[in-house]
Design an enzyme around this catalytic site. Structure first.
Site, short mmCIF file in Angstrom:
data_model
loop_
_atom_site.label_atom_id
_atom_site.label_comp_id
_atom_site.label_asym_id
_atom_site.label_seq_id
_atom_site.Cartn_x
_atom_site.Cartn_y
_atom_site.Cartn_z
N ASP A 107 -4.33 -3.34 0.85
CA ASP A 107 -4.69 -1.99 0.39
C ASP A 107 -4.65 -0.98 1.53
OD1 ASP A 107 -5.13 -2.93 -2.20
OD2 ASP A 107 -7.26 -3.28 -1.84
N ASP B 255 -10.52 -8.93 -2.91
CA ASP B 255 -11.01 -7.80 -2.12
C ASP B 255 -12.26 -8.25 -1.37
OD1 ASP B 255 -9.04 -6.00 -2.96
OD2 ASP B 255 -10.21 -5.35 -4.68
#
Length: 196
Positions: A145, A129
């Site tokens: 995402d 991330d």
């Protein structure tokens, strides 16, 4: 219907596959760039409080939930990918559903790839991330995402609007089926028809 003829099943499957591969490639490429260029767990301002980069590895789900059961997320992602693939091959004929499911599948495959190939090991890999938008939410996320969240919202909207995988709408299909089942009225011959 959507205004145009429904897709043939092979065409819908190909569209879903192309979109999924495109999103998967974009996700993995941006993660590669993040790993190569960003410091680990340090804020890199991009556009004030609107957009920042913050590279981290997430063993859990959103907000790092379930860090101790990473393998469960791997199974869930794998099952979701299989369901979409089966729908692509057997049911989807709607263009809008093909686009939504293709983009969703790409996002799923992006994070599933991390779970399968990244450290600490197969099926328990940590997801990369690196996108941080403090004004919107404190979560740190990635390209996959973004597609998973937006396409799940799109799926919910399509269901609420009554859009079916075959391109028809709830109610419209029932009316069409009734019309198809009704016996055709015999037409009377035009005056003079059939005379010699």
């Amino acid at each position: 219907m959507e205004g145009r003829a429904p897709l043939r099943l092979p065409a819908a499957g190909i569209l879903i596959a192309i979109l999924a591969v495109t999103v998967l490639a974009a996700d993995q490429f941006t993660k590669h760039l993040a790993l190569e260029n960003l410091p680990y767990q340090q804020v890199v301002p991009v556009w004030g409080e609107v957009l920042q980069f913050y590279l981290t590895r997430n063993p859990g789900a959103a907000f790092s939930l379930g860090e101790e059961v990473t393998w469960i997320f791997t199974i869930i992602l794998g099952l979701a990918a299989i369901v979409i693939a089966v729908l692509a091959v057997t049911r989807v004929r709607s263009r809008v559903w093909a686009v939504v499911l293709g983009l969703l599948l790409g996002g799923i495959l992006g994070n599933l790839t991390d779970r399968l190939v990244r450290e600490p090991g197969f099926a328990v890999g940590h997801v990369i991330d690196f996108i941080l938008t403090p004004w919107m939410m404190p979560a740190i996320y990635n390209v996959a995402d973004i597609f998973i969240v937006t396409m799940m919202i799109s799926v919910a909207l399509l269901v609420l609007l009554g859009r079916r995988l075959d391109g028809t709408r709830e109610g419209h299909r029932a009316n069409r089926d009734e019309a198809d089942a009704a016996p055709a009225e015999p037409s009377e011959p035009a005056a003079g028809a059939g005379t010699v």
